[in-house]
Design a protein around this motif. Structure first.
Motif, PDB file in Angstrom:
ATOM      1  N   ASN A 219      10.961   4.613  11.618  1.00 40.17           N
ATOM      2  CA  ASN A 219      10.830   3.181  11.914  1.00 40.17           C
ATOM      3  C   ASN A 219       9.891   2.465  10.951  1.00 40.17           C
ATOM      4  O   ASN A 219       9.515   1.326  11.188  1.00 40.17           O
ATOM      5  N   ASN A 220       9.529   3.133   9.863  1.00 43.03           N
ATOM      6  CA  ASN A 220       8.532   2.546   8.959  1.00 43.03           C
ATOM      7  C   ASN A 220       8.964   1.192   8.403  1.00 43.03           C
ATOM      8  O   ASN A 220       8.156   0.290   8.250  1.00 43.03           O
ATOM      9  N   CYS A 221      10.272   1.027   8.147  1.00 44.47           N
ATOM     10  CA  CYS A 221      10.727  -0.236   7.554  1.00 44.47           C
ATOM     11  C   CYS A 221      10.622  -1.396   8.553  1.00 44.47           C
ATOM     12  O   CYS A 221      10.533  -2.556   8.138  1.00 44.47           O
ATOM     13  N   THR A 222      10.634  -1.097   9.842  1.00 40.57           N
ATOM     14  CA  THR A 222      10.446  -2.158  10.843  1.00 40.57           C
ATOM     15  C   THR A 222       9.040  -2.732  10.678  1.00 40.57           C
ATOM     16  O   THR A 222       8.855  -3.947  10.622  1.00 40.57           O
ATOM     17  N   PHE A 223       8.044  -1.837  10.582  1.00 38.74           N
ATOM     18  CA  PHE A 223       6.664  -2.289  10.392  1.00 38.74           C
ATOM     19  C   PHE A 223       6.553  -3.082   9.091  1.00 38.74           C
ATOM     20  O   PHE A 223       5.998  -4.167   9.039  1.00 38.74           O
ATOM     21  N   CYS A 224       7.127  -2.495   8.048  1.00 42.41           N
ATOM     22  CA  CYS A 224       6.979  -3.076   6.721  1.00 42.41           C
ATOM     23  C   CYS A 224       7.633  -4.464   6.647  1.00 42.41           C
ATOM     24  O   CYS A 224       7.060  -5.403   6.111  1.00 42.41           O
ATOM     25  N   GLY A 225       8.829  -4.587   7.231  1.00 41.01           N
ATOM     26  CA  GLY A 225       9.563  -5.857   7.175  1.00 41.01           C
ATOM     27  C   GLY A 225       8.848  -6.960   7.943  1.00 41.01           C
ATOM     28  O   GLY A 225       8.713  -8.091   7.459  1.00 41.01           O
TER      29      GLY A 225
ATOM     30  N   PHE B  36       5.626  -7.048   8.795  1.00 45.41           N
ATOM     31  CA  PHE B  36       4.353  -7.373   8.149  1.00 45.41           C
ATOM     32  C   PHE B  36       4.574  -8.183   6.870  1.00 45.41           C
ATOM     33  O   PHE B  36       3.811  -9.071   6.547  1.00 45.41           O
ATOM     34  N   ARG B  37       5.645  -7.865   6.140  1.00 43.56           N
ATOM     35  CA  ARG B  37       5.868  -8.562   4.875  1.00 43.56           C
ATOM     36  C   ARG B  37       6.151 -10.034   5.106  1.00 43.56           C
ATOM     37  O   ARG B  37       5.658 -10.907   4.415  1.00 43.56           O
ATOM     38  N   ARG B  38       6.966 -10.307   6.133  1.00 39.04           N
ATOM     39  CA  ARG B  38       7.330 -11.692   6.408  1.00 39.04           C
ATOM     40  C   ARG B  38       6.068 -12.531   6.640  1.00 39.04           C
ATOM     41  O   ARG B  38       5.897 -13.605   6.088  1.00 39.04           O
TER      42      ARG B  38
ATOM     43  N   GLU C 238      13.252   3.203  -6.453  1.00 38.20           N
ATOM     44  CA  GLU C 238      13.375   2.878  -5.017  1.00 38.20           C
ATOM     45  C   GLU C 238      12.105   3.243  -4.287  1.00 38.20           C
ATOM     46  O   GLU C 238      11.397   4.173  -4.702  1.00 38.20           O
ATOM     47  N   CYS C 239      11.849   2.558  -3.205  1.00 41.79           N
ATOM     48  CA  CYS C 239      10.668   2.866  -2.396  1.00 41.79           C
ATOM     49  C   CYS C 239      10.747   4.305  -1.898  1.00 41.79           C
ATOM     50  O   CYS C 239      11.801   4.766  -1.476  1.00 41.79           O
ATOM     51  N   ILE C 240       9.607   4.996  -1.947  1.00 38.51           N
ATOM     52  CA  ILE C 240       9.591   6.403  -1.529  1.00 38.51           C
ATOM     53  C   ILE C 240       9.769   6.556  -0.019  1.00 38.51           C
ATOM     54  O   ILE C 240      10.048   7.640   0.460  1.00 38.51           O
ATOM     55  N   TYR C 241       9.588   5.470   0.725  1.00 36.46           N
ATOM     56  CA  TYR C 241       9.756   5.532   2.191  1.00 36.46           C
ATOM     57  C   TYR C 241      11.043   4.835   2.625  1.00 36.46           C
ATOM     58  O   TYR C 241      11.071   4.173   3.644  1.00 36.46           O
ATOM     59  N   SER C 242      12.071   4.931   1.808  1.00 32.77           N
ATOM     60  CA  SER C 242      13.240   4.112   2.078  1.00 32.77           C
ATOM     61  C   SER C 242      14.374   4.864   2.774  1.00 32.77           C
ATOM     62  O   SER C 242      15.374   5.157   2.147  1.00 32.77           O
ATOM     63  N   PRO C 243      14.243   5.181   4.058  1.00 32.11           N
ATOM     64  CA  PRO C 243      15.392   5.790   4.729  1.00 32.11           C
ATOM     65  C   PRO C 243      16.375   4.702   5.138  1.00 32.11           C
ATOM     66  O   PRO C 243      17.532   4.716   4.762  1.00 32.11           O
TER      67      PRO C 243
ATOM     68  N   GLY D  74       0.832  -1.213   0.000  1.00 30.57           N
ATOM     69  CA  GLY D  74       0.000   0.000   0.000  1.00 30.57           C
ATOM     70  C   GLY D  74       0.854   1.245   0.000  1.00 30.57           C
ATOM     71  O   GLY D  74       0.729   2.098   0.877  1.00 30.57           O
ATOM     72  N   ILE D  75       1.790   1.324  -0.949  1.00 28.32           N
ATOM     73  CA  ILE D  75       2.666   2.496  -1.063  1.00 28.32           C
ATOM     74  C   ILE D  75       2.373   3.148  -2.416  1.00 28.32           C
ATOM     75  O   ILE D  75       2.799   2.663  -3.461  1.00 28.32           O
ATOM     76  N   THR D  76       1.611   4.235  -2.357  1.00 31.65           N
ATOM     77  CA  THR D  76       1.201   4.889  -3.602  1.00 31.65           C
ATOM     78  C   THR D  76       2.420   5.467  -4.315  1.00 31.65           C
ATOM     79  O   THR D  76       3.284   6.062  -3.683  1.00 31.65           O
TER      80      THR D  76
END
Ligand code: SF4
Ligand code: ZN
Length: 346
Positions: free
Chosen positions: A138-144, A146-148, A233-238, A91-93
């Motif tokens: 910390n968005n990538c923590t949630f994303c990672g 949830f993705r797993r 690249e993902c727009i939320y990729s810090p 869900g990343i527009t």
């Protein structure tokens, strides 16, 4: 003067292999690259005839090359596998919606069934909404996390025996470095494994056929094969921490290309001293997914989001999980701690 291919000694070399330094023509490079992945699959016994395998497909270069190779090698060497594509829509527009269009084209090109599972349908949250609440730190923590779980849920829906992912040698080496730097012994021990057994109900075994393939070669292969992939690249990729490990590894690679394999081999041969405490795997009391705590990370993160306490799953708040689990009210101080989010827009 044109350089001759060092393998066939007939055609003109068009590239110097980043992994070996050999000058090769296009056809010899394709063959060498494909054979190495085949050897990885065969020597690690990744698949058994008759198995159904879900290819985790994001539309990016790694998973596109993986899907292409799995189809090609399955036919060339009669692996006897039934292949499917499995995608997660975070869900990343402006990013995932576009990359999923690539996956849908890949589905047509490779004639494979495709299943897309979305964060919105599984968790009730898109990454767009999560970033609004937690910011860009910390968005990538949630994303990672949830993705797993999303991949596992999709794999269960598809009834696949295994999932294969496009993790390449650079990814594995980066993860080894990150786990060393964080002192995460449990992950360090697991992260070099080429395949995982099922760790419990609802967890599908995974494997990484591209584990020894260099990222640069994957890009070359995709480029020369003219594969249809998505490269934004993902727009939320810090993801700053992984970024540092990546830059460090790239620097090492530029002076010594074997650094990537060396780091992987070091990780593979590390042995954990006897007596080092390892987390004990159990199951989440809420959703039944594997977890070393009473609640799995995904449920904790979700609870935090739903209660407007986004820091609940970030950092060390285990003590509060029991309170949350038993629906006890939090003190003002506890709420304050869990609400504070450092917004980082970099
Ligand atoms: Fe998710 Fe972060 Fe990867 Fe973007 S960069 S897809 S937010 S893990
Ligand atoms: Zn759970």
């Amino acid at each position: 003067m044109p350089v001759q291919c060092s393998s066939c000694a007939e055609k003109r070399a068009v590239l110097k292999r980043p992994k070996t330094g050999h000058s090769l023509c296009k056809e010899c490079f394709f063959w060498a690259f494909e054979e190495e992945v085949h050897q990885t699959i065969v020597s690690a016994n990744l698949f058994k005839p008759g198995e159904t395998v879900g290819i985790a497909a994001s539309g990016g270069k790694d998973s596109t090359v993986l899907a292409h190779l799995m189809k090609l090698l399955n036919e060339r060497y009669n692996y006897g596998l039934e292949l499917m594509l499995l995608s997660v829509d975070e869900g990343i527009t402006g990013y995932r919606d576009d990359s999923l269009e690539t996956v849908k084209r890949n589905q047509q090109q490779y004639e494979l069934p495709l299943k897309i599972v979305s964060y919105e349908e599984l968790y009730g949250w898109t990454m767009d909404a999560i970033v609004k609440q937690v910011g860009l730190k910390n968005n990538c923590t949630f994303c990672g996390v949830f993705r797993r779980q999303a991949l596992d849920r999709g794999a269960v829906m598809l009834k696949v025996d295994k999932i294969c992912t496009g993790h390449n040698a650079d990814d594995v080496a980066e993860t080894v470095l990150m786990n060393v730097l964080r002192g995460d012994i449990a992950r360090l021990r697991r992260c070099t494994a080429i395949s995982t057994d099922s760790e419990g109900e609802g967890v599908v075994p995974r494997c990484k056929p591209l584990k020894y393939a260099y990222e640069k070669e994957i890009v070359l292969y995709a480029y020369f094969k003219k594969l249809d992939y998505f490269s934004t690249e993902c727009i939320y990729s810090p993801n700053a921490y992984r970024g540092y490990a990546r830059t460090f590894l790239k620097d090492l690679e530029s002076v010594r290309p074997s650094s990537i394999m060396d780091v992987i081999h070091s990780g593979e041969n590390l042995c954990v001293r006897e007596g080092v405490k390892m987390p004990v795997q159990g199951t989440c009391s809420r959703c039944g997914y594997i977890s070393s705590q009473a609640l799995c990370k995904s449920c904790v993160l979700l609870e935090g989001l739903n209660r407007g306490l986004p820091k609940l799953g970030i950092g060390k708040h285990h003590r509060l999980h029991d309170k949350i689990l038993s629906q006890q009210p939090l003190t003002e101080e506890e709420e304050r701690k869990l609400k504070a989010v450092d917004f980082c827009q970099s």
